[in-house]
Design an enzyme around this catalytic site. Structure first.
Site, mmCIF file in Angstrom:
data_model
loop_
_atom_site.group_PDB
_atom_site.id
_atom_site.type_symbol
_atom_site.label_atom_id
_atom_site.label_comp_id
_atom_site.label_asym_id
_atom_site.label_seq_id
_atom_site.Cartn_x
_atom_site.Cartn_y
_atom_site.Cartn_z
ATOM 1 N N ASN A 1 0.863 -1.192 0.000
ATOM 2 C CA ASN A 1 0.000 0.000 0.000
ATOM 3 C C ASN A 1 0.893 1.233 0.000
ATOM 4 O OD1 ASN A 1 -1.917 1.961 0.404
ATOM 5 N ND2 ASN A 1 -2.322 1.436 2.555
ATOM 6 N N HIS B 1 -9.777 0.495 5.207
ATOM 7 C CA HIS B 1 -8.446 0.729 5.795
ATOM 8 C C HIS B 1 -8.613 1.683 6.984
ATOM 9 C CE1 HIS B 1 -4.344 2.155 6.279
ATOM 10 N NE2 HIS B 1 -3.957 1.066 5.624
ATOM 11 N N SER C 1 3.128 -2.142 10.302
ATOM 12 C CA SER C 1 4.580 -1.980 10.499
ATOM 13 C C SER C 1 5.389 -3.236 10.177
ATOM 14 C CB SER C 1 4.876 -1.511 11.935
ATOM 15 O OG SER C 1 4.339 -0.236 12.140
#
Ligand code: PEP
Length: 265
Positions: free
Chosen positions: A11, A96, A214
């Site tokens: 993304n 999202h 992350s």
């Protein structure tokens, strides 16, 4: 939809203009080997989708849209619809956390987008995950259940086969504060158990579940090794071609690539 392939989604968020996106794709296509057991999806800025769709080798990469409006057409200034994206993208991110929390998207918006994507032959990647407050209040499982029910309302068992679920704890996205595998194990169990409740055992076994938050090259393998995790949704780390390539390689079971890709068409 199959669970025998790992799905790695990059993304790019609101980074790279059209020219930069094209250069980056060129670099990535020179680095990334095509593996039969890994599917790689890129989600660039919406502006670059059309040009990248002409540049891309679809055996190597597929495209996803980061966002779209759920109505098919009409007086909705500034919006892009699923029919306009049909044939350009294979996937769409839906729900999202940045859409939910910065732009105030509700479960109703999200379920409308899931429906619009399916109607237009685009596979939704439904993102769910708890905030820090929900985590601290022990509401992770409730949040997962609520967001699954909210996003999947009116989705039939047949349509569910086209949907991927991405577990992305909000506190882990873009923070460097990634979830420990034990948290992901619990979340993936909760997701499959809710899918079982809604659609039955076969659907719970079949649905594809990703982790996002992350992920870096050195943490990717730990998540990919979790039973029930079928891939990764990668934000920041997907903008470094070498790191992203490393993550893709971690998803490939064997050490040797099946096909050496030579890049764009
Ligand atoms: C994301 O954008 O979905 C994401 C997981 O971002 P990051 O990897 O930067 O946390």
């Amino acid at each position: 939809m199959t669970r025998d392939k790992k799905l790695i989604v990059g993304n790019w968020k609101m980074n790279l203009n059209t020219h930069e996106a094209s250069l980056y794709l060129h670099k990535l296509s020179g680095l990334v080997k095509t593996h039969r057991d890994v599917e790689v999806v890129l989600a660039p800025t919406i502006l670059a989708l059309q040009s990248l769709s002409l540049q891309i080798d679809r055996r190597q990469f597929k495209l996803a849209v980061q966002n779209f409006y759920w109505r098919d057409h009409g007086a909705y200034t500034g919006e892009v619809s699923a029919p306009q994206l049909r044939g350009v993208v294979e996937y769409a991110l839906v729900g999202h956390s940045e859409r939910r929390h910065i732009f105030g998207e509700t479960d109703k918006d999200i379920r409308n987008k899931v429906q619009a994507a399916i109607r237009n032959d685009i596979q939704p990647i439904l993102c769910i995950g708890e905030t820090t407050t929900e985590r601290v209040n022990n509401e992770t499982i409730d949040t997962i259940n609520d967001q699954l029910i909210g996003g999947l309302t009116n989705v039939t068992s047949e349509e569910l086969k086209r949907i991927t679920i991405a577990y992305e704890p909000v506190w882990a996205i873009g923070t460097g504060n990634n979830a420990v595998p034990a948290d992901v194990v619990k979340a993936v169990k909760a997701i499959r158990s809710q899918i079982k409740h809604l659609y039955g055992v076969a659907a719970a076994d079949d649905v594809r579940v990703l982790y996002g938050g992350s992920v870096k090259a050195d943490s990717a393998a730990d998540y990919l090794a979790i039973d029930g995790i079928d891939g990764l949704l990668v934000g920041g780390a997907s903008l470094d071609a070498h790191v992203f390539e490393e993550i893709i390689n971690k998803a490939h079971k064997g050490s040797k690539p099946d096909i050496k890709s030579r890049g764009g068409k």
